[in-house]
Motif scaffolding. Sequence first.
Motif, PDB file in Angstrom:
ATOM      1  N   GLN A 190       0.813  -1.217   0.000  1.00 46.41           N
ATOM      2  CA  GLN A 190       0.000   0.000   0.000  1.00 46.41           C
ATOM      3  C   GLN A 190       0.854   1.277   0.000  1.00 46.41           C
ATOM      4  N   ASN A 191       2.156   1.147   0.222  1.00 48.07           N
ATOM      5  CA  ASN A 191       3.039   2.310   0.048  1.00 48.07           C
ATOM      6  C   ASN A 191       3.036   2.776  -1.399  1.00 48.07           C
ATOM      7  N   PHE A 192       2.836   1.840  -2.323  1.00 51.33           N
ATOM      8  CA  PHE A 192       2.830   2.153  -3.750  1.00 51.33           C
ATOM      9  C   PHE A 192       1.410   2.221  -4.312  1.00 51.33           C
ATOM     10  N   PHE A 193       0.549   1.365  -3.811  1.00 48.30           N
ATOM     11  CA  PHE A 193      -0.830   1.294  -4.308  1.00 48.30           C
ATOM     12  C   PHE A 193      -1.785   1.329  -3.113  1.00 48.30           C
ATOM     13  N   PRO A 194      -2.069   2.552  -2.614  1.00 41.38           N
ATOM     14  CA  PRO A 194      -2.863   2.688  -1.385  1.00 41.38           C
ATOM     15  C   PRO A 194      -4.239   2.035  -1.455  1.00 41.38           C
ATOM     16  N   ARG A 195      -4.842   1.977  -2.653  1.00 40.38           N
ATOM     17  CA  ARG A 195      -6.189   1.414  -2.756  1.00 40.38           C
ATOM     18  C   ARG A 195      -6.191  -0.027  -3.255  1.00 40.38           C
ATOM     19  N   ALA A 196      -5.023  -0.642  -3.281  1.00 44.67           N
ATOM     20  CA  ALA A 196      -4.954  -2.072  -3.607  1.00 44.67           C
ATOM     21  C   ALA A 196      -5.284  -2.850  -2.349  1.00 44.67           C
ATOM     22  N   ARG A 197      -6.566  -2.870  -2.025  1.00 43.76           N
ATOM     23  CA  ARG A 197      -7.030  -3.441  -0.769  1.00 43.76           C
ATOM     24  C   ARG A 197      -8.489  -3.869  -0.930  1.00 43.76           C
ATOM     25  N   VAL A 198      -9.029  -4.495   0.123  1.00 45.69           N
ATOM     26  CA  VAL A 198     -10.421  -4.943   0.109  1.00 45.69           C
ATOM     27  C   VAL A 198     -11.160  -4.254   1.249  1.00 45.69           C
ATOM     28  N   ARG A 199     -12.326  -3.734   0.931  1.00 45.53           N
ATOM     29  CA  ARG A 199     -13.165  -3.082   1.947  1.00 45.53           C
ATOM     30  C   ARG A 199     -14.479  -3.851   2.069  1.00 45.53           C
ATOM     31  N   PHE A 200     -14.796  -4.289   3.277  1.00 48.59           N
ATOM     32  CA  PHE A 200     -16.046  -5.003   3.541  1.00 48.59           C
ATOM     33  C   PHE A 200     -17.017  -4.065   4.242  1.00 48.59           C
ATOM     34  N   ILE A 201     -18.222  -3.958   3.679  1.00 43.89           N
ATOM     35  CA  ILE A 201     -19.252  -3.094   4.261  1.00 43.89           C
ATOM     36  C   ILE A 201     -20.524  -3.916   4.440  1.00 43.89           C
ATOM     37  N   VAL A 217     -23.483  -0.972   9.160  1.00 44.31           N
ATOM     38  CA  VAL A 217     -23.265  -1.508  10.507  1.00 44.31           C
ATOM     39  C   VAL A 217     -21.861  -2.083  10.681  1.00 44.31           C
ATOM     40  N   LYS A 218     -21.168  -2.361   9.577  1.00 47.65           N
ATOM     41  CA  LYS A 218     -19.776  -2.821   9.623  1.00 47.65           C
ATOM     42  C   LYS A 218     -19.026  -2.182   8.475  1.00 47.65           C
ATOM     43  N   ASP A 219     -17.811  -1.753   8.709  1.00 46.69           N
ATOM     44  CA  ASP A 219     -16.973  -1.178   7.653  1.00 46.69           C
ATOM     45  C   ASP A 219     -15.523  -1.489   8.001  1.00 46.69           C
ATOM     46  N   VAL A 220     -14.963  -2.480   7.336  1.00 46.03           N
ATOM     47  CA  VAL A 220     -13.631  -2.987   7.677  1.00 46.03           C
ATOM     48  C   VAL A 220     -12.768  -3.025   6.423  1.00 46.03           C
ATOM     49  N   VAL A 221     -11.503  -2.638   6.533  1.00 46.50           N
ATOM     50  CA  VAL A 221     -10.572  -2.632   5.406  1.00 46.50           C
ATOM     51  C   VAL A 221      -9.471  -3.662   5.654  1.00 46.50           C
ATOM     52  N   PHE A 222      -9.139  -4.428   4.611  1.00 47.00           N
ATOM     53  CA  PHE A 222      -8.087  -5.441   4.697  1.00 47.00           C
ATOM     54  C   PHE A 222      -6.971  -5.079   3.720  1.00 47.00           C
ATOM     55  N   GLU A 223      -5.768  -4.908   4.260  1.00 44.15           N
ATOM     56  CA  GLU A 223      -4.613  -4.528   3.450  1.00 44.15           C
ATOM     57  C   GLU A 223      -3.555  -5.622   3.522  1.00 44.15           C
ATOM     58  N   LYS A 232      -7.495 -12.776   5.123  1.00 43.32           N
ATOM     59  CA  LYS A 232      -8.191 -11.981   6.134  1.00 43.32           C
ATOM     60  C   LYS A 232      -9.638 -11.705   5.742  1.00 43.32           C
ATOM     61  N   THR A 233      -9.862 -11.438   4.452  1.00 43.07           N
ATOM     62  CA  THR A 233     -11.222 -11.135   4.003  1.00 43.07           C
ATOM     63  C   THR A 233     -12.118 -12.359   4.109  1.00 43.07           C
ATOM     64  N   ALA A 235     -11.785 -14.953   6.035  1.00 40.29           N
ATOM     65  CA  ALA A 235     -12.019 -15.279   7.450  1.00 40.29           C
ATOM     66  C   ALA A 235     -13.049 -14.339   8.068  1.00 40.29           C
ATOM     67  N   TYR A 236     -12.987 -13.061   7.714  1.00 44.29           N
ATOM     68  CA  TYR A 236     -13.924 -12.105   8.312  1.00 44.29           C
ATOM     69  C   TYR A 236     -15.349 -12.314   7.800  1.00 44.29           C
ATOM     70  N   ILE A 237     -15.498 -12.579   6.504  1.00 40.05           N
ATOM     71  CA  ILE A 237     -16.839 -12.819   5.960  1.00 40.05           C
ATOM     72  C   ILE A 237     -17.484 -14.006   6.660  1.00 40.05           C
ATOM     73  N   GLN A 238     -16.676 -15.009   6.983  1.00 34.83           N
ATOM     74  CA  GLN A 238     -17.205 -16.177   7.700  1.00 34.83           C
ATOM     75  C   GLN A 238     -17.872 -15.747   9.006  1.00 34.83           C
ATOM     76  N   THR A 239     -17.316 -14.737   9.688  1.00 39.09           N
ATOM     77  CA  THR A 239     -17.907 -14.291  10.955  1.00 39.09           C
ATOM     78  C   THR A 239     -19.227 -13.558  10.748  1.00 39.09           C
ATOM     79  N   GLN A 240     -19.513 -13.147   9.521  1.00 37.73           N
ATOM     80  CA  GLN A 240     -20.727 -12.378   9.240  1.00 37.73           C
ATOM     81  C   GLN A 240     -21.841 -13.211   8.610  1.00 37.73           C
TER      82      GLN A 240
END
Length: 384
Positions: A190-201, A217-223, A232-233, A235-240
């Motif tokens: 993300q030092n080079f590509f700040p938006r190369a990430r996943v956002r879960f809403i 109700v949830k807003d989480v970013v995975f870098e 990480k994404t 695993a987190y979706i599994q919790t939802q």
Amino acid sequence: VNIASRDLSSHICAFANADGGVIAIGISDRNRRIEGVDSHPEKVNELLRVPMDFCTPTVPFAYEFVDCIDSCGNKNHILLLHIEASAFLHENQTHDAYMRVGDKSKLLSFEDRMTLSFDKGLRTFEDFIVPESCYEEDIDENYLGEYLQRIGYTKSPKDYLLQNKNFAKVQNGILRLSVAAILLFAKNPQNFFPRARVRFIRYEGKEEKFGAEMNVVKDVVFEGRILQQIQKTVAYIQTQIKERTYLTSGGIFTTEQEYPEFVRTELVVNAVTHRDYSIRGTEIQIKMFDEHLVVESPGNLPSIVKIDRMRETHFARNAHIAEYLKCYKYVKDFGEGVDRMCREMEESGLPKPEFKQTGFILKAIVKNTDFEGKTLGIEGKTLG
């Protein structure tokens, strides 16, 4: 040195649209007389800005001054512009596109431009060398080393990047990294590509609301690196995910989840693997509603892929990333994922995934309802 900026831009675009090359400034075109550039410092500065100010999109380049003796017998310098072959179609300031053919810059017709644009798909953004990158400062050697052990590569990490997949290139004595190498192996991509990430809403309800009615109700970013983002994404979706447990007619308790596990994972893997990383203004967004899940991935479908043929067409925008993830069992046979998602949804009595292209965003939509819109009755508390 007397070349006009607008004329130089056409030649720069021509080289970038072809196989790259070197432009020498300071040699007369008519009689090949060496004139040098030392007496025109302001003009040199102007010409060095041409790839940025007169070419669309900007043409990456490197330059150097080479010692010479000019036609008057004095010490002088020739300016060399090193132009790399580009994965994009470049235009000059008048929106004309040129291509280098032999020793001429050829103006391209509309048909030629269309053909070239298609051919450019063979070179992808993941192969681009990132000018500011540096192997010693940016690569996580331990992480890369673990991957090399996994694939049985016995030489050094540096050798692997230099010899495989266009991952790196030596420029002016510095080992520069490609986009793929940074996304896969860098300490902090993300030092080079700040938006190369996943956002879960996660939203409450069936639709996205704004302002006073905002229903997030949830807003989480995975870098992190590509593999870390997926892990990480997923695993987190599994919790939802909601689930229900019921007693079958055979007297056995069965637990069902609102979306098949493979489908959830494949949606994430597809988005991270195939997004267009040259689009830097947004990230992958996963939006969960009460009755459906939407994955929004930056990038248009390649021209050979059509919405109604997603199940049969096999194409990898980022082939190096896809091959890397295959080693970790996230990608199996290229193109298998969409077909299997459809089959698993059908076997669960759910509608097949829908795909929509909206602007430069590809949307994948899965529903946890039947074809008539009646919920399947999946109840219970959110896991985790």
